[in-house]
Write a protein that holds these residues in place. Structure first.
Motif, PDB file in Angstrom:
ATOM      1  N   LEU A 121       0.829  -1.210   0.000  1.00 34.84           N
ATOM      2  CA  LEU A 121       0.000   0.000   0.000  1.00 34.84           C
ATOM      3  C   LEU A 121       0.866   1.264   0.000  1.00 34.84           C
ATOM      4  O   LEU A 121       0.548   2.245  -0.682  1.00 34.84           O
ATOM      5  CB  LEU A 121      -0.937  -0.005   1.210  1.00 34.84           C
ATOM      6  CG  LEU A 121      -1.985  -1.131   1.223  1.00 34.84           C
ATOM      7  CD1 LEU A 121      -2.785  -1.099   2.517  1.00 34.84           C
ATOM      8  CD2 LEU A 121      -2.916  -1.025   0.022  1.00 34.84           C
ATOM      9  N   VAL A 122       1.969   1.237   0.757  1.00 28.56           N
ATOM     10  CA  VAL A 122       2.899   2.379   0.754  1.00 28.56           C
ATOM     11  C   VAL A 122       3.510   2.543  -0.621  1.00 28.56           C
ATOM     12  O   VAL A 122       3.652   3.669  -1.137  1.00 28.56           O
ATOM     13  CB  VAL A 122       3.995   2.187   1.828  1.00 28.56           C
ATOM     14  CG1 VAL A 122       5.074   3.256   1.689  1.00 28.56           C
ATOM     15  CG2 VAL A 122       3.394   2.232   3.220  1.00 28.56           C
ATOM     16  N   ASN A 123       3.860   1.416  -1.252  1.00 28.07           N
ATOM     17  CA  ASN A 123       4.400   1.461  -2.615  1.00 28.07           C
ATOM     18  C   ASN A 123       3.396   2.092  -3.575  1.00 28.07           C
ATOM     19  O   ASN A 123       3.760   2.908  -4.428  1.00 28.07           O
ATOM     20  CB  ASN A 123       4.752   0.044  -3.060  1.00 28.07           C
ATOM     21  CG  ASN A 123       5.147  -0.031  -4.516  1.00 28.07           C
ATOM     22  OD1 ASN A 123       6.263   0.293  -4.896  1.00 28.07           O
ATOM     23  ND2 ASN A 123       4.216  -0.457  -5.352  1.00 28.07           N
ATOM     24  N   ALA A 124       2.126   1.722  -3.426  1.00 23.32           N
ATOM     25  CA  ALA A 124       1.078   2.294  -4.274  1.00 23.32           C
ATOM     26  C   ALA A 124       0.965   3.797  -4.059  1.00 23.32           C
ATOM     27  O   ALA A 124       0.803   4.570  -5.021  1.00 23.32           O
ATOM     28  CB  ALA A 124      -0.256   1.614  -3.981  1.00 23.32           C
ATOM     29  N   LEU A 125       1.068   4.226  -2.797  1.00 28.03           N
ATOM     30  CA  LEU A 125       0.999   5.650  -2.481  1.00 28.03           C
ATOM     31  C   LEU A 125       2.163   6.410  -3.110  1.00 28.03           C
ATOM     32  O   LEU A 125       1.982   7.494  -3.678  1.00 28.03           O
ATOM     33  CB  LEU A 125       1.003   5.840  -0.958  1.00 28.03           C
ATOM     34  CG  LEU A 125       0.970   7.286  -0.449  1.00 28.03           C
ATOM     35  CD1 LEU A 125      -0.310   7.977  -0.884  1.00 28.03           C
ATOM     36  CD2 LEU A 125       1.101   7.320   1.070  1.00 28.03           C
ATOM     37  N   LEU A 126       3.366   5.839  -3.045  1.00 28.20           N
ATOM     38  CA  LEU A 126       4.549   6.494  -3.615  1.00 28.20           C
ATOM     39  C   LEU A 126       4.424   6.641  -5.134  1.00 28.20           C
ATOM     40  O   LEU A 126       4.749   7.685  -5.692  1.00 28.20           O
ATOM     41  CB  LEU A 126       5.811   5.690  -3.281  1.00 28.20           C
ATOM     42  CG  LEU A 126       6.214   5.633  -1.802  1.00 28.20           C
ATOM     43  CD1 LEU A 126       7.436   4.743  -1.619  1.00 28.20           C
ATOM     44  CD2 LEU A 126       6.486   7.028  -1.272  1.00 28.20           C
ATOM     45  N   LEU A 140      -0.721  -4.783  -7.498  1.00 29.04           N
ATOM     46  CA  LEU A 140      -1.547  -5.981  -7.652  1.00 29.04           C
ATOM     47  C   LEU A 140      -1.130  -7.089  -6.694  1.00 29.04           C
ATOM     48  O   LEU A 140      -1.873  -8.066  -6.515  1.00 29.04           O
ATOM     49  CB  LEU A 140      -1.459  -6.491  -9.101  1.00 29.04           C
ATOM     50  CG  LEU A 140      -2.057  -5.573 -10.172  1.00 29.04           C
ATOM     51  CD1 LEU A 140      -1.836  -6.159 -11.549  1.00 29.04           C
ATOM     52  CD2 LEU A 140      -3.541  -5.353  -9.929  1.00 29.04           C
ATOM     53  N   ARG A 141       0.040  -6.946  -6.073  1.00 32.20           N
ATOM     54  CA  ARG A 141       0.458  -7.941  -5.090  1.00 32.20           C
ATOM     55  C   ARG A 141      -0.473  -7.956  -3.882  1.00 32.20           C
ATOM     56  O   ARG A 141      -0.445  -8.899  -3.088  1.00 32.20           O
ATOM     57  CB  ARG A 141       1.899  -7.672  -4.639  1.00 32.20           C
ATOM     58  CG  ARG A 141       2.966  -7.945  -5.690  1.00 32.20           C
ATOM     59  CD  ARG A 141       4.320  -8.144  -5.046  1.00 32.20           C
ATOM     60  NE  ARG A 141       4.296  -9.273  -4.128  1.00 32.20           N
ATOM     61  CZ  ARG A 141       5.067  -9.347  -3.047  1.00 32.20           C
ATOM     62  NH1 ARG A 141       5.880  -8.368  -2.731  1.00 32.20           N
ATOM     63  NH2 ARG A 141       5.000 -10.412  -2.256  1.00 32.20           N
ATOM     64  N   THR A 142      -1.282  -6.915  -3.752  1.00 39.06           N
ATOM     65  CA  THR A 142      -2.278  -6.902  -2.674  1.00 39.06           C
ATOM     66  C   THR A 142      -3.184  -8.127  -2.777  1.00 39.06           C
ATOM     67  O   THR A 142      -3.618  -8.686  -1.767  1.00 39.06           O
ATOM     68  CB  THR A 142      -3.136  -5.621  -2.759  1.00 39.06           C
ATOM     69  OG1 THR A 142      -2.281  -4.493  -2.917  1.00 39.06           O
ATOM     70  CG2 THR A 142      -3.978  -5.443  -1.511  1.00 39.06           C
ATOM     71  N   ILE A 143      -3.458  -8.551  -4.017  1.00 39.90           N
ATOM     72  CA  ILE A 143      -4.321  -9.708  -4.242  1.00 39.90           C
ATOM     73  C   ILE A 143      -3.707 -10.954  -3.614  1.00 39.90           C
ATOM     74  O   ILE A 143      -4.405 -11.797  -3.046  1.00 39.90           O
ATOM     75  CB  ILE A 143      -4.557  -9.922  -5.749  1.00 39.90           C
ATOM     76  CG1 ILE A 143      -5.264  -8.698  -6.350  1.00 39.90           C
ATOM     77  CG2 ILE A 143      -5.367 -11.177  -6.013  1.00 39.90           C
ATOM     78  CD1 ILE A 143      -5.328  -8.718  -7.857  1.00 39.90           C
ATOM     79  N   THR A 144      -2.380 -11.077  -3.705  1.00 40.16           N
ATOM     80  CA  THR A 144      -1.721 -12.281  -3.200  1.00 40.16           C
ATOM     81  C   THR A 144      -1.664 -12.317  -1.684  1.00 40.16           C
ATOM     82  O   THR A 144      -1.491 -13.388  -1.094  1.00 40.16           O
ATOM     83  CB  THR A 144      -0.286 -12.380  -3.754  1.00 40.16           C
ATOM     84  OG1 THR A 144       0.498 -11.303  -3.235  1.00 40.16           O
ATOM     85  CG2 THR A 144      -0.288 -12.321  -5.265  1.00 40.16           C
ATOM     86  N   THR A 145      -1.791 -11.168  -1.039  1.00 41.26           N
ATOM     87  CA  THR A 145      -1.692 -11.125   0.426  1.00 41.26           C
ATOM     88  C   THR A 145      -3.041 -11.093   1.124  1.00 41.26           C
ATOM     89  O   THR A 145      -3.112 -11.332   2.326  1.00 41.26           O
ATOM     90  CB  THR A 145      -0.876  -9.894   0.872  1.00 41.26           C
ATOM     91  OG1 THR A 145      -1.504  -8.703   0.397  1.00 41.26           O
ATOM     92  CG2 THR A 145       0.540  -9.959   0.325  1.00 41.26           C
ATOM     93  N   VAL A 146      -4.099 -10.781   0.389  1.00 41.36           N
ATOM     94  CA  VAL A 146      -5.446 -10.708   0.995  1.00 41.36           C
ATOM     95  C   VAL A 146      -6.277 -11.889   0.486  1.00 41.36           C
ATOM     96  O   VAL A 146      -6.613 -11.954  -0.706  1.00 41.36           O
ATOM     97  CB  VAL A 146      -6.140  -9.379   0.637  1.00 41.36           C
ATOM     98  CG1 VAL A 146      -7.522  -9.313   1.275  1.00 41.36           C
ATOM     99  CG2 VAL A 146      -5.290  -8.188   1.073  1.00 41.36           C
ATOM    100  N   PRO A 147      -6.597 -12.859   1.335  1.00 42.14           N
ATOM    101  CA  PRO A 147      -7.315 -14.071   0.894  1.00 42.14           C
ATOM    102  C   PRO A 147      -8.640 -13.790   0.201  1.00 42.14           C
ATOM    103  O   PRO A 147      -8.991 -14.469  -0.765  1.00 42.14           O
ATOM    104  CB  PRO A 147      -7.530 -14.846   2.203  1.00 42.14           C
ATOM    105  CG  PRO A 147      -6.456 -14.358   3.115  1.00 42.14           C
ATOM    106  CD  PRO A 147      -6.248 -12.913   2.765  1.00 42.14           C
ATOM    107  N   SER A 148      -9.401 -12.808   0.688  1.00 39.40           N
ATOM    108  CA  SER A 148     -10.710 -12.525   0.087  1.00 39.40           C
ATOM    109  C   SER A 148     -10.552 -12.048  -1.353  1.00 39.40           C
ATOM    110  O   SER A 148     -11.360 -12.407  -2.227  1.00 39.40           O
ATOM    111  CB  SER A 148     -11.448 -11.471   0.908  1.00 39.40           C
ATOM    112  OG  SER A 148     -10.691 -10.273   0.999  1.00 39.40           O
TER     113      SER A 148
END
Length: 263
Positions: free
Chosen positions: A22-27, A107-115
């Motif tokens: 998320l920090v990477n996305a913000l940057l 998009l790596r957020t998808i890999t870390t959030v099961p839902s």
């Protein structure tokens, strides 16, 4: 190695990686503002290097623990390509490609959030059905485009002058973007029965077809949820059986101890 495995599979570690993403996305978002880029560009680059280094450490730890089995998971392959691609392109002349990789890290957020993984998996499972629906939609678009060209080419040549223009117009109608005021009403003033054409197209293409796609995705998501619940219930049953066995073993120990004491 077992300690490292517990670390990378722990909830705290996954939460930490999610925060980094998320920090990477913000940057990346901040870099789109020229004023911020000019003033804090060096800081943003430094933070990006730190985040990429942490991602690399995460990847190395997973490779150490899982070894070749790491690549059997599609999400792991995606993470590997994103991180390694960013490392290879850093400092190269392919700045535009590097920026794409930096954005794709979000998009790596998808890999870390099961839902999120369940939703994406359901989407992929629905591809065969979606493909069939898309073919059916293409046929409907073609039929309505030909009819529209035949009947409305002279009334509104800007929208129905030829087959290509009719396709584009129908796509605008399909999205429901200014279709009534921009397209329908001028034609309706000349051809009163044209409402049948537009209303039937919207009902068939927009409402029915989209609901078919959404319904298939929802069904697949429900299947995945049911499978997870089934696996969870099995684990709970196994745990309860183990607990029961422990209780029985404890009772046997106490009985044996009683017999020994009597002797």
């Amino acid at each position: 190695m077992e300690q490292i495995k517990r670390l990378i599979e722990g909830a705290k570690f996954n939460h930490f990686i999610t925060v980094l993403i998320l920090v990477n996305a913000l940057l990346v978002g901040l870099e789109t503002y020229p004023s911020i880029e000019n003033q804090y560009g060096s800081w943003l680059v430094t933070l990006d290097i730190i985040i990429l280094s942490l991602f690399s450490v995460e990847l190395l730890l997973k490779l150490m623990v899982y070894r070749t089995s790491f690549f059997k998971n599609g999400w792991n392959n995606f993470d590997f390509i994103i991180v390694v691609g960013s490392l290879i392109l850093y400092g190269s002349s392919f700045i535009s490609v590097l920026r794409i990789f930096r954005v794709l890290r979000v998009l790596r957020t998808i890999t870390t959030v099961p839902s999120l993984r369940r939703i994406v998996t359901a989407l992929f499972m629905a591809i065969p059905t979606i493909t069939s629906v898309m073919v059916l939609m293409s046929i409907i678009f073609y039929v309505y485009a030909v009819i529209g060209t035949f009947f409305y080419a002279e009334v509104e040549p800007e929208y129905f002058g030829d087959l290509g223009l009719s396709f584009i117009t129908l796509f605008q109608v399909f999205t429901l973007e200014s279709w009534a005021s921009g397209i329908f009403r001028p034609i309706f003033e000349v051809v009163p029965w044209s409402w049948l054409y537009f209303v039937s197209f919207i009902v068939i293409a927009t409402f029915i077809m989209i609901n078919l796609i959404v319904g298939e995705i929802v069904n697949n998501a429900q299947k995945i949820t049911d499978e997870i619940e089934s696996e969870t219930n099995e684990i709970k049953e196994d745990t309860s059986e183990i607990q029961q066995l422990k209780t029985e073993v404890g009772e046997l120990k106490s009985m044996l101890q009683t017999l020994i004491d009597r002797k």
